[in-house]
Design an enzyme around this catalytic site. Structure first.
Site, PDB file in Angstrom:
ATOM      1  N   THR A 266       0.818  -1.210   0.000  1.00  0.00           N
ATOM      2  CA  THR A 266       0.000   0.000   0.000  1.00  0.00           C
ATOM      3  C   THR A 266       0.855   1.265   0.000  1.00  0.00           C
ATOM      4  OG1 THR A 266      -1.542   1.262   1.382  1.00  0.00           O
ATOM      5  CG2 THR A 266      -0.086  -0.243   2.531  1.00  0.00           C
ATOM      6  N   ASP A 267       0.282   2.347  -0.521  1.00  0.00           N
ATOM      7  CA  ASP A 267       0.985   3.637  -0.464  1.00  0.00           C
ATOM      8  C   ASP A 267       1.059   4.188   0.956  1.00  0.00           C
ATOM      9  OD1 ASP A 267      -1.699   4.309  -0.153  1.00  0.00           O
ATOM     10  OD2 ASP A 267      -1.748   5.795  -1.767  1.00  0.00           O
ATOM     11  N   GLU A 268       0.261   3.611   1.875  1.00  0.00           N
ATOM     12  CA  GLU A 268       0.251   4.144   3.246  1.00  0.00           C
ATOM     13  C   GLU A 268       1.579   3.928   3.960  1.00  0.00           C
ATOM     14  OE1 GLU A 268      -3.232   3.422   5.591  1.00  0.00           O
ATOM     15  OE2 GLU A 268      -4.558   3.606   3.872  1.00  0.00           O
TER      16      GLU A 268
ATOM     17  N   TYR B 143      -1.956  -0.317  10.995  1.00  0.00           N
ATOM     18  CA  TYR B 143      -2.073  -1.027   9.709  1.00  0.00           C
ATOM     19  C   TYR B 143      -0.867  -0.759   8.823  1.00  0.00           C
ATOM     20  CZ  TYR B 143      -3.292  -1.566   4.768  1.00  0.00           C
ATOM     21  OH  TYR B 143      -3.250  -1.868   3.428  1.00  0.00           O
TER      22      TYR B 143
ATOM     23  N   LYS C  25       2.235  -3.218   7.249  1.00  0.00           N
ATOM     24  CA  LYS C  25       2.496  -3.388   5.813  1.00  0.00           C
ATOM     25  C   LYS C  25       3.941  -2.965   5.497  1.00  0.00           C
ATOM     26  CE  LYS C  25       0.077  -4.548   2.946  1.00  0.00           C
ATOM     27  NZ  LYS C  25      -0.274  -5.896   2.401  1.00  0.00           N
TER      28      LYS C  25
HETATM   29  P1  NAD Z   1      -9.647  -7.272   2.072  1.00  0.00           P
HETATM   30  O1  NAD Z   1      -9.643  -6.942   3.517  1.00  0.00           O
HETATM   31  O2  NAD Z   1     -10.863  -6.995   1.258  1.00  0.00           O
HETATM   32  O3  NAD Z   1      -9.285  -8.818   1.861  1.00  0.00           O
HETATM   33  C1  NAD Z   1      -8.235  -9.433   2.560  1.00  0.00           C
HETATM   34  C2  NAD Z   1      -8.365 -10.933   2.347  1.00  0.00           C
HETATM   35  O4  NAD Z   1      -7.271 -11.575   3.044  1.00  0.00           O
HETATM   36  C3  NAD Z   1      -9.656 -11.528   2.918  1.00  0.00           C
HETATM   37  O5  NAD Z   1     -10.228 -12.415   1.997  1.00  0.00           O
HETATM   38  C4  NAD Z   1      -9.197 -12.257   4.182  1.00  0.00           C
HETATM   39  O6  NAD Z   1     -10.015 -13.377   4.496  1.00  0.00           O
HETATM   40  C5  NAD Z   1      -7.777 -12.656   3.796  1.00  0.00           C
HETATM   41  N1  NAD Z   1      -6.908 -12.860   4.962  1.00  0.00           N
HETATM   42  C6  NAD Z   1      -6.661 -11.967   5.961  1.00  0.00           C
HETATM   43  N2  NAD Z   1      -5.826 -12.508   6.859  1.00  0.00           N
HETATM   44  C7  NAD Z   1      -5.533 -13.756   6.417  1.00  0.00           C
HETATM   45  C8  NAD Z   1      -4.717 -14.804   6.899  1.00  0.00           C
HETATM   46  N3  NAD Z   1      -4.031 -14.688   8.054  1.00  0.00           N
HETATM   47  N4  NAD Z   1      -4.619 -15.939   6.174  1.00  0.00           N
HETATM   48  C9  NAD Z   1      -5.309 -16.074   5.004  1.00  0.00           C
HETATM   49  N5  NAD Z   1      -6.112 -15.126   4.500  1.00  0.00           N
HETATM   50  C10 NAD Z   1      -6.217 -13.978   5.204  1.00  0.00           C
HETATM   51  O7  NAD Z   1      -8.388  -6.528   1.467  1.00  0.00           O
HETATM   52  P2  NAD Z   1      -8.156  -5.816   0.048  1.00  0.00           P
HETATM   53  O8  NAD Z   1      -8.673  -4.435   0.130  1.00  0.00           O
HETATM   54  O9  NAD Z   1      -8.604  -6.723  -1.003  1.00  0.00           O
HETATM   55  O10 NAD Z   1      -6.553  -5.712   0.049  1.00  0.00           O
HETATM   56  C11 NAD Z   1      -5.758  -6.773  -0.480  1.00  0.00           C
HETATM   57  C12 NAD Z   1      -4.296  -6.396  -0.388  1.00  0.00           C
HETATM   58  O11 NAD Z   1      -4.086  -5.181  -1.114  1.00  0.00           O
HETATM   59  C13 NAD Z   1      -3.803  -6.119   1.022  1.00  0.00           C
HETATM   60  O12 NAD Z   1      -2.496  -6.633   1.140  1.00  0.00           O
HETATM   61  C14 NAD Z   1      -3.801  -4.607   1.140  1.00  0.00           C
HETATM   62  O13 NAD Z   1      -2.829  -4.166   2.062  1.00  0.00           O
HETATM   63  C15 NAD Z   1      -3.445  -4.215  -0.276  1.00  0.00           C
HETATM   64  N6  NAD Z   1      -3.921  -2.895  -0.717  1.00  0.00           N
HETATM   65  C16 NAD Z   1      -5.243  -2.558  -0.607  1.00  0.00           C
HETATM   66  C17 NAD Z   1      -5.674  -1.331  -1.104  1.00  0.00           C
HETATM   67  C18 NAD Z   1      -7.128  -0.921  -1.027  1.00  0.00           C
HETATM   68  O14 NAD Z   1      -7.449   0.219  -1.380  1.00  0.00           O
HETATM   69  N7  NAD Z   1      -8.051  -1.766  -0.615  1.00  0.00           N
HETATM   70  C19 NAD Z   1      -4.764  -0.453  -1.705  1.00  0.00           C
HETATM   71  C20 NAD Z   1      -3.410  -0.837  -1.784  1.00  0.00           C
HETATM   72  C21 NAD Z   1      -3.014  -2.071  -1.306  1.00  0.00           C
HETATM   73  O1  DAU Z   2      -4.191   3.897   0.305  1.00  0.00           O
HETATM   74  C1  DAU Z   2      -4.389   2.514   0.259  1.00  0.00           C
HETATM   75  C2  DAU Z   2      -5.226   2.079   1.436  1.00  0.00           C
HETATM   76  O2  DAU Z   2      -6.559   2.526   1.171  1.00  0.00           O
HETATM   77  C3  DAU Z   2      -5.206   0.569   1.665  1.00  0.00           C
HETATM   78  O3  DAU Z   2      -3.905   0.175   2.004  1.00  0.00           O
HETATM   79  C4  DAU Z   2      -6.169   0.180   2.796  1.00  0.00           C
HETATM   80  O4  DAU Z   2      -6.194  -1.218   2.961  1.00  0.00           O
HETATM   81  C5  DAU Z   2      -7.547   0.681   2.419  1.00  0.00           C
HETATM   82  O5  DAU Z   2      -8.468   0.388   3.470  1.00  0.00           O
HETATM   83  C6  DAU Z   2      -7.513   2.186   2.157  1.00  0.00           C
HETATM   84  O6  DAU Z   2      -7.227   2.898   3.382  1.00  0.00           O
HETATM   85  P1  DAU Z   2      -8.002   4.258   3.771  1.00  0.00           P
HETATM   86  O7  DAU Z   2      -7.933   4.407   5.239  1.00  0.00           O
HETATM   87  O8  DAU Z   2      -7.558   5.383   2.934  1.00  0.00           O
HETATM   88  O9  DAU Z   2      -9.498   3.834   3.283  1.00  0.00           O
HETATM   89  P2  DAU Z   2     -10.937   3.994   3.958  1.00  0.00           P
HETATM   90  O10 DAU Z   2     -11.911   3.501   2.938  1.00  0.00           O
HETATM   91  O11 DAU Z   2     -11.011   3.416   5.314  1.00  0.00           O
HETATM   92  O12 DAU Z   2     -11.091   5.571   4.098  1.00  0.00           O
HETATM   93  C7  DAU Z   2     -10.906   6.446   2.984  1.00  0.00           C
HETATM   94  C8  DAU Z   2     -10.999   7.870   3.490  1.00  0.00           C
HETATM   95  O13 DAU Z   2     -12.358   8.133   3.901  1.00  0.00           O
HETATM   96  C9  DAU Z   2     -10.153   8.147   4.720  1.00  0.00           C
HETATM   97  O14 DAU Z   2      -9.647   9.472   4.631  1.00  0.00           O
HETATM   98  C10 DAU Z   2     -11.133   8.024   5.886  1.00  0.00           C
HETATM   99  C11 DAU Z   2     -12.421   8.502   5.286  1.00  0.00           C
HETATM  100  N1  DAU Z   2     -13.678   7.874   5.806  1.00  0.00           N
HETATM  101  C12 DAU Z   2     -13.739   6.530   5.916  1.00  0.00           C
HETATM  102  C13 DAU Z   2     -14.900   5.923   6.320  1.00  0.00           C
HETATM  103  C14 DAU Z   2     -14.990   4.413   6.467  1.00  0.00           C
HETATM  104  C15 DAU Z   2     -14.779   8.687   6.064  1.00  0.00           C
HETATM  105  O15 DAU Z   2     -14.736   9.917   5.954  1.00  0.00           O
HETATM  106  N2  DAU Z   2     -15.941   8.073   6.459  1.00  0.00           N
HETATM  107  C16 DAU Z   2     -16.050   6.725   6.597  1.00  0.00           C
HETATM  108  O16 DAU Z   2     -17.141   6.236   6.947  1.00  0.00           O
END
Ligand code: NAD
Ligand code: DAU
Length: 335
Positions: free
Chosen positions: A124-126, A151, A155
């Site tokens: 992630t970019d975080e 989190y 990562k």
């Molecule tokens: P998600 O939370 O929707 O899915 C995560 C999946 O991993 C789930 O199916 C869960 O059951 C599985 N999991 C968690 N812990 C586990 C374990 N110990 N063993 C086996 N399976 C396990 O997540 P996502 O949003 O699909 O993110 C996927 C990946 O992409 C993550 O590594 C996250 O850090 C990265 N990522 C997400 C975003 C985003 O915006 N969602 C952006 C950049 C990177």
């Molecule tokens: O940048 C990549 C990341 O993006 C991933 O690594 C994470 O797994 C993914 O969850 C996401 O993180 P964020 O914290 O940015 O996403 P989230 O959807 O939780 O929130 C997006 C923005 O919206 C953040 O600034 C918080 C705000 N927010 C979130 C929720 C759930 C609100 O204002 N209201 C809400 O109800």
């Protein structure tokens, strides 16, 4: 190619598996997923006869060793991913994100002793922390790591492990750090699906703080096309940043969703801000574009949001059963 996809029942992983089965008939997919609250068998229902889904934990060294031993490549998505959950209870994040990645790395290292196994680690970019609002700077591969939350720190730790295993054990691994994804099958705890499903269930959308925080939105299909590009053409040991120039502040995203769903622009609640809330993320994806020729297909964020709203409208059976519990948990935290 025999491909192991960890976390393939989660949001991005499931989209990755669906696209892989659709577009790459030469790939045999095994999904390893423990099906936490964030994983869903239903997300993979359309391809359940074409893949193997193993329910198991990435910290289970015997299981991971066996599955990696049967694979030519591994794409590692599995992780605990929600920042608010990490603030409430960081332990599962340390276990899955750090120990889980360590377990995958060790399995790849042992399998590689007899034949090459390629690994792509999804991050992630975080890990870079945050940028100031209004600053023209963006994250690049050389931005120093500076994670803010439980989190993002787990990562960041997982990324460091992957880099060390590449250097020390010559693993054929790549890494990517992507910005915020949106699209179908995203858990309703996350910002965009939470607001859409709040409106669809007669609740008011919830904005943290003033909504000035900026995220750099990318459609999940574009993230996954970049992952495939890196897996097949990326340089071993390299980190690629994935982003599609989608910067937008949360208030604007909120108001766009409200407009697309025929609500008035102020029809939402301001709720307690997130502790340590990162201000702004922005990705410079120039190396991915120039060196690997990757291009995002979804360039119109509003059109992507409209499609995403339609998806949640038409897939109520996928998210409906969990919605009340998610909102109850938010309410107990004043969010
Ligand atoms: P998600 O939370 O929707 O899915 C995560 C999946 O991993 C789930 O199916 C869960 O059951 C599985 N999991 C968690 N812990 C586990 C374990 N110990 N063993 C086996 N399976 C396990 O997540 P996502 O949003 O699909 O993110 C996927 C990946 O992409 C993550 O590594 C996250 O850090 C990265 N990522 C997400 C975003 C985003 O915006 N969602 C952006 C950049 C990177
Ligand atoms: O940048 C990549 C990341 O993006 C991933 O690594 C994470 O797994 C993914 O969850 C996401 O993180 P964020 O914290 O940015 O996403 P989230 O959807 O939780 O929130 C997006 C923005 O919206 C953040 O600034 C918080 C705000 N927010 C979130 C929720 C759930 C609100 O204002 N209201 C809400 O109800």
């Amino acid at each position: 190619m025999r491909l192991l996809v960890t976390g393939g029942a989660g949001f991005i992983g499931a989209n990755f598996v669906l696209a892989t089965v659709r577009d790459r008939p030469d790939v045999r997919v095994t999904v390893l997923d423990s099906l936490t609250y964030a994983g869903s068998r239903e997300s993979l229902a359309g391809v359940d006869t074409q893949i193997r889904l193993v329910q198991g934990d990435i910290t289970d060294a015997d299981l991971v060793g066996r599955l990696v031993g049967e694979s030519d490549a591994v794409v590692h998505f599995a992780a605990e991913t929600h920042v608010d959950n990490a603030l409430a209870d960081p332990e599962p994040f340390v276990r899955s994100n750090i120990v889980g990645t360590f377990t995958i790395l060790e399995a790849v290292r042992h399998a590689t002793a007899s034949r090459p196994v390629r690994l792509h680690h999804v991050s992630t970019d975080e890990v870079y922390g945050d940028l100031e609002l209004g600053d023209p700077a963006k994250f690049t591969e050389s931005t120093p790591y500076n994670p803010s939350s439980p989190y993002s720190s787990t990562k960041a730790a997982s990324d460091m492990l992957v880099r060390a295993w590449v250097r020390s054990y010559r693993l054929t691994a790549t890494l990517s750090n992507c910005s915020n994804n949106y699209g179908p099958f995203q858990h309703v705890e996350k910002f965009i699906p939470r607001q859409i499903t709040n409106i669809l269930t007669g609740r008011r959308p919830k904005l943290y703080g003033t909504g000035a925080n900026v995220r750099d939105w990318i459609h999940v299909e574009d993230h996954n096309s970049a992952v495939w590009k890196i897996l097949t053409h990326g340089a071993v040991g390299r980190t690629y940043l994935i982003g599609a120039d989608g910067e937008c502040d949360n208030l604007t995203v909120m108001r766009t969703i409200l407009r697309l769903m025929d609500r008035s622009p102020d029809d939402f609640d301001h709720v307690t801000d997130r502790a340590g809330h990162d201000l702004r993320y922005a990705i410079d994806a120039t190396p991915l574009r120039d060196e690997l020729g990757w291009r995002p297909a979804h360039r119109d964020f509003e059109a992507g949001l409209r499609d995403t709203i339609d998806w949640y409208r038409h897939n109520r059976s996928w998210w409906g059963p969990i919605k009340d519990a998610v909102e109850a948990a938010y309410q107990s935290r004043g969010q």
